[in-house]
Scaffold this active site. Structure first.
Site, PDB file in Angstrom:
ATOM      1  N   VAL A   1       4.034 124.701 -18.114  1.00 33.42           N
ATOM      2  CA  VAL A   1       3.771 123.593 -17.177  1.00 33.42           C
ATOM      3  C   VAL A   1       3.481 124.138 -15.777  1.00 33.42           C
ATOM      4  CG1 VAL A   1       4.844 121.626 -16.024  1.00 33.42           C
ATOM      5  CG2 VAL A   1       5.059 121.889 -18.493  1.00 33.42           C
TER       6      VAL A   1
ATOM      7  N   GLU B   1      10.369 105.502  18.255  1.00 32.54           N
ATOM      8  CA  GLU B   1      10.050 105.022  19.599  1.00 32.54           C
ATOM      9  C   GLU B   1      11.030 103.947  20.041  1.00 32.54           C
ATOM     10  OE1 GLU B   1       8.114 105.453  17.035  1.00 32.54           O
ATOM     11  OE2 GLU B   1       6.058 105.976  17.543  1.00 32.54           O
TER      12      GLU B   1
ATOM     13  N   ARG C   1      16.003 118.888  -4.892  1.00 31.49           N
ATOM     14  CA  ARG C   1      15.983 117.571  -5.551  1.00 31.49           C
ATOM     15  C   ARG C   1      16.304 116.449  -4.563  1.00 31.49           C
ATOM     16  NH1 ARG C   1      19.030 118.754 -11.339  1.00 31.49           N
ATOM     17  NH2 ARG C   1      17.740 120.545 -11.910  1.00 31.49           N
TER      18      ARG C   1
END
Ligand code: AOF
Ligand code: ZN
Length: 377
Positions: A301, A62, A192
């Site tokens: 995982v 803004e 990444r």
């Protein structure tokens, strides 16, 4: 008091919001942990100013847009609810009111507890016309990581893998370099640059000896590198330690103290958890103000994050290779489901190409809808 809520916005205002979203996206590598925000100022439907939040700590969108413009009587189209608090910078609502803006058109509310509706209501009390709930899905797609971290109080989680067309991430002997070609490998390095932290399991850390670093130079500073290593099998000679940037190893509470000391001597932080589960890891990372986590494998995982339901998006590289063999692993370990009806559903697949490979991306089904519902009203 001006009108507030989901009033209509004109075609020119919606077009201005679209452009503001594009401007906002230019901050993708530099605003975290702040959201990306864009602004377009209109007078009689014509753009008289624009700006976006360029960098955390810097001026908000803004303020950038209002700089050097006579905004008296203008309409401010902004992708996020203007802030009402003194953070690193003063409240945007004050700047908007002081500039004499007459109307504010916004995409959605800011779930930051210091703002959360207060920005809109303060603009309304000051006598401005305020309307929001426009292009909500587009705006939520842009800031899904920020919104997930704020609303779910855990980092946003992206699961990433590369697989052959027959769904294998390695051969039966564990050979996995390389499934994808260089253009797709470069693209995965892009991931990444837009996540705060990257995580692998100890199996992958031992098999690949990865560096897990950022190396495209887009984001500022290193990524937090994490290894899930219940019994501290990570050797102090791992390549991870030769690269700059923090390393965090999660181990079980009864892990060997000598092994922990050896890793700490190499600069790692070893954090002990009662149980090394996705939930426990994410709770700990939330406490460290990590907003986004990229999980790069291995199958055990990745499968654990899916089984726990603690993921928001998948990014998959699919290569035109047939690895074959029932003993060659797929991307997601664990028991899986008995019935197809219990398979996990994702949102519509987004498909792109990089060289010979195809990139497939998708949000978890309902993920964007839930975020939108929380901030649209
Ligand atoms: C806005 N416009 O362009 C941005 C906003 O510490 P600060 O001052 O940078 O404030 C950060 C918080 O401000 C952030 O958590 C979010 O609530 C809001 N971000 N707000 O009005 C902007 N980037
Ligand atoms: Zn602000």
């Amino acid at each position: 008091m001006g009108a507030a809520g989901n009033d209509a916005a004109s075609a020119a205002e919606i077009a201005a919001l679209k452009r503001a979203l594009e401007l906002a996206a230019q901050g993708r590598h530099t605003t975290a942990p702040n959201p990306m925000v864009g602004v377009v100022l209109l007078r009689d439907g014509v753009e008289i100013g624009a700006g976006w939040h360029r960098k955390v700590g810097g001026p908000h969108a803004e303020v950038e847009a209002l700089r050097d413009v006579d905004a008296r009587g203008a309409t401010l189209c902004v992708t996020l609810e203007p802030c009402a608090h003194h953070g690193r910078t003063p409240p945007c609502v004050d700047a908007i009111v002081a500039a004499g803006v007459r109307r504010v058109v916004a995409c959605h509310a800011d779930p930051d507890s210091r703002v959360s509706g207060l920005g809109f209501s303060r603009l309304g009390f000051a006598g401005l016309d305020v309307t929001w709930g426009h292009l909500v899905e587009e705006a939520v797609r842009l800031n899904w990581k920020y919104l997930t971290a704020k609303l779910l109080r855990r980092p946003a989680v992206t699961l990433k893998w590369a697989m052959s067309l027959d769904g294998k991430i390695a051969t039966r002997s564990g050979d996995s370099r390389w499934i994808s070609a260089p253009p797709a490998r470069r693209w995965s390095l892009e991931l990444r640059e837009v996540h705060d932290a990257i995580l692998v399991g100890i199996g992958t850390a031992l098999a690949d000896d990865p560096m897990l670093t950022r190396r495209l130079g887009k984001a500022e500073g290193p990524i937090l590198r994490i290894v899930l290593d219940r019994r501290l099998r990570l050797p102090p000679t791992a390549k991870l330690f030769d690269q700059p940037g923090p390393v965090l190893v999660y181990a079980a509470a009864d892990a060997d103290a000598g092994l922990a000391a050896a890793l700490r001597a190499r600069g790692a932080e070893v954090a002990l958890l009662p149980e090394v589960t996705p939930e426990a890891v994410l709770a700990d990372l939330a406490g460290r103000a990590v907003q986004s986590l990229l999980v790069e494998g291995g199958a055990e995982v990745l499968g654990a994050f899916v089984a726990a339901g603690t993921f928001d998006r998948v990014e998959v590289v699919c290569a035109p290779l047939l690895v074959r063999g029932q003993d060659a692993p797929g991307p997601l370990g664990g028991a899986g489901t008995e019935k197809l009806a219990d398979a996990l559903r994702l949102d519509t697949l987004e498909v792109r190409r990089r060289g010979p490979d195809v990139l497939l991306g998708a949000f978890r089904d309902g993920c964007l809808r839930d975020l939108s519902a929380s901030v649209a009203g």
